[in-house]
Design a protein around this motif. Structure first.
Motif, PDB file in Angstrom:
ATOM      1  N   HIS A   1       0.832  -1.256   0.125  1.00 38.11           N
ATOM      2  CA  HIS A   1      -0.158  -0.034   0.168  1.00 38.11           C
ATOM      3  C   HIS A   1       0.820   1.410  -0.017  1.00 38.11           C
ATOM      4  N   SER A   2       0.541   2.159  -0.817  1.00 37.54           N
ATOM      5  CA  SER A   2       1.645   3.237  -1.171  1.00 37.54           C
ATOM      6  C   SER A   2       0.612   4.471  -1.438  1.00 37.54           C
ATOM      7  N   PRO A   3       0.382   5.130  -0.069  1.00 43.19           N
ATOM      8  CA  PRO A   3      -0.598   6.332  -0.400  1.00 43.19           C
ATOM      9  C   PRO A   3       0.465   7.341  -0.597  1.00 43.19           C
ATOM     10  N   MET A   4       0.362   8.501  -1.506  1.00 44.49           N
ATOM     11  CA  MET A   4       1.432   9.469  -1.901  1.00 44.49           C
ATOM     12  C   MET A   4       0.818  10.228  -3.078  1.00 44.49           C
ATOM     13  N   LEU A   5       1.345  11.244  -2.919  1.00 43.84           N
ATOM     14  CA  LEU A   5       1.175  12.416  -4.019  1.00 43.84           C
ATOM     15  C   LEU A   5      -0.316  12.556  -4.330  1.00 43.84           C
ATOM     16  N   GLY A   6      -1.194  12.309  -3.555  1.00 43.45           N
ATOM     17  CA  GLY A   6      -2.598  12.454  -3.637  1.00 43.45           C
ATOM     18  C   GLY A   6      -3.110  11.196  -4.322  1.00 43.45           C
ATOM     19  N   PHE A   7      -2.662  10.127  -4.263  1.00 43.33           N
ATOM     20  CA  PHE A   7      -3.030   8.977  -4.757  1.00 43.33           C
ATOM     21  C   PHE A   7      -3.133   8.007  -3.649  1.00 43.33           C
ATOM     22  N   ASN A   8      -3.919   6.861  -3.831  1.00 46.43           N
ATOM     23  CA  ASN A   8      -4.153   5.713  -3.011  1.00 46.43           C
ATOM     24  C   ASN A   8      -3.575   4.454  -3.550  1.00 46.43           C
ATOM     25  N   TYR A   9      -2.305   4.054  -3.831  1.00 48.03           N
ATOM     26  CA  TYR A   9      -2.073   3.223  -4.673  1.00 48.03           C
ATOM     27  C   TYR A   9      -1.966   2.029  -3.834  1.00 48.03           C
ATOM     28  N   HIS A  10      -2.674   0.717  -4.501  1.00 48.14           N
ATOM     29  CA  HIS A  10      -2.303  -0.451  -3.957  1.00 48.14           C
ATOM     30  C   HIS A  10      -1.576  -1.216  -4.923  1.00 48.14           C
ATOM     31  N   LEU A  11      -0.597  -1.872  -4.702  1.00 44.13           N
ATOM     32  CA  LEU A  11       0.240  -2.544  -5.889  1.00 44.13           C
ATOM     33  C   LEU A  11       0.685  -4.134  -5.355  1.00 44.13           C
ATOM     34  N   TYR A  12       1.035  -4.609  -6.630  1.00 47.23           N
ATOM     35  CA  TYR A  12       1.662  -5.998  -6.676  1.00 47.23           C
ATOM     36  C   TYR A  12       3.174  -5.957  -7.167  1.00 47.23           C
ATOM     37  N   LEU A  13       4.103  -6.265  -6.512  1.00 46.91           N
ATOM     38  CA  LEU A  13       5.298  -6.538  -7.171  1.00 46.91           C
ATOM     39  C   LEU A  13       5.524  -8.193  -7.154  1.00 46.91           C
ATOM     40  N   THR A  14       6.131  -8.442  -8.577  1.00 50.39           N
ATOM     41  CA  THR A  14       6.420  -9.839  -8.752  1.00 50.39           C
ATOM     42  C   THR A  14       7.823  -9.866  -8.937  1.00 50.39           C
ATOM     43  N   LEU A  15       8.515 -10.746  -8.052  1.00 47.76           N
ATOM     44  CA  LEU A  15      10.009 -10.690  -8.100  1.00 47.76           C
ATOM     45  C   LEU A  15      10.416 -12.165  -8.573  1.00 47.76           C
ATOM     46  N   ARG A  16      11.535 -12.434  -9.042  1.00 50.60           N
ATOM     47  CA  ARG A  16      12.204 -13.541  -9.397  1.00 50.60           C
ATOM     48  C   ARG A  16      13.712 -13.638  -8.828  1.00 50.60           C
ATOM     49  N   LEU A  17      14.056 -14.984  -8.366  1.00 54.61           N
ATOM     50  CA  LEU A  17      15.472 -15.061  -7.852  1.00 54.61           C
ATOM     51  C   LEU A  17      16.316 -15.501  -8.940  1.00 54.61           C
ATOM     52  N   ALA A  18      17.163 -14.573  -9.259  1.00 53.75           N
ATOM     53  CA  ALA A  18      18.223 -15.038 -10.269  1.00 53.75           C
ATOM     54  C   ALA A  18      19.498 -14.825  -9.770  1.00 53.75           C
ATOM     55  N   ASP A  19      20.511 -15.556 -10.354  1.00 54.72           N
ATOM     56  CA  ASP A  19      22.143 -15.281  -9.736  1.00 54.72           C
ATOM     57  C   ASP A  19      22.073 -14.774  -8.065  1.00 54.72           C
ATOM     58  N   GLY A  20      21.208 -15.427  -7.252  1.00 54.96           N
ATOM     59  CA  GLY A  20      21.580 -15.267  -5.643  1.00 54.96           C
ATOM     60  C   GLY A  20      20.694 -14.144  -5.281  1.00 54.96           C
ATOM     61  N   ALA A  21      19.858 -13.158  -6.346  1.00 52.33           N
ATOM     62  CA  ALA A  21      19.382 -11.955  -5.855  1.00 52.33           C
ATOM     63  C   ALA A  21      17.743 -11.925  -6.244  1.00 52.33           C
ATOM     64  N   TRP A  22      17.185 -11.292  -5.530  1.00 51.97           N
ATOM     65  CA  TRP A  22      15.687 -11.066  -5.968  1.00 51.97           C
ATOM     66  C   TRP A  22      15.503  -9.653  -6.736  1.00 51.97           C
ATOM     67  N   ARG A  23      14.915  -9.905  -7.872  1.00 47.63           N
ATOM     68  CA  ARG A  23      14.980  -8.805  -8.582  1.00 47.63           C
ATOM     69  C   ARG A  23      13.322  -8.651  -8.998  1.00 47.63           C
ATOM     70  N   ILE A  24      12.725  -7.438  -8.727  1.00 45.72           N
ATOM     71  CA  ILE A  24      11.345  -7.133  -9.342  1.00 45.72           C
ATOM     72  C   ILE A  24      11.297  -7.396 -10.795  1.00 45.72           C
ATOM     73  N   VAL A  25      10.367  -7.905 -11.238  1.00 42.63           N
ATOM     74  CA  VAL A  25      10.279  -8.293 -12.720  1.00 42.63           C
ATOM     75  C   VAL A  25       9.015  -7.836 -13.445  1.00 42.63           C
TER      76      VAL A  25
END
Length: 130
Positions: A97-121
């Motif tokens: 949940h990211s309320p900011m700049l006059g917006f009420n954002y609800h979001l999903y991040l999808t991540l993948r583990l590659a080369d030992g690190a989690w990255r947002i895809v």
């Protein structure tokens, strides 16, 4: 025979949550360089703002973050938070949940583990008025 999914390791959940927290902090501070380090180069952003579809490549999204005033610079309180983390093998989703700049954002991040690190895809979001 199908095997039931295994429970994610605490270290995986902690690593995924750390990426999500770093994402929120980068958005709040307007730190596009810190955000760029969290995303895979081929990541995409999809959303819905007041019923209007939104799509950007990660490069275009980061350019937008770099060019706008950050919530921190505008004196907004930090109200962003991670709501849930789910992981299965080398993929994960995080609900935020990211309320900011006059917006009420609800979001999903999808991540993948590659080369030992989690990255947002992928980032998907909606601005909800209620």
């Amino acid at each position: 025979m199908n095997q039931p999914p295994t429970r994610p390791a605490a270290a995986d959940i902690a690593g995924i949550a750390a990426v999500a927290e770093a994402y929120l902090r980068g958005v709040y501070e307007g730190d596009s360089a810190a955000l760029a380090a969290l995303f895979a180069p081929e990541a995409q952003v999809y959303g819905d703002i007041d019923g209007q579809p939104y799509f950007k490549t990660i490069a275009a999204y980061l350019a937008g973050v770099a060019s706008r005033a950050s919530p921190q610079s505008l004196g907004e309180p930090y109200r962003m938070r991670v709501l849930s983390v789910d992981s299965m093998g080398s993929i994960a989703t995080v609900r935020l949940h990211s309320p900011m700049l006059g917006f009420n954002y609800h979001l999903y991040l999808t991540l993948r583990l590659a080369d030992g690190a989690w990255r947002i895809v992928n980032k998907t979001f909606a601005h909800l008025t209620s």
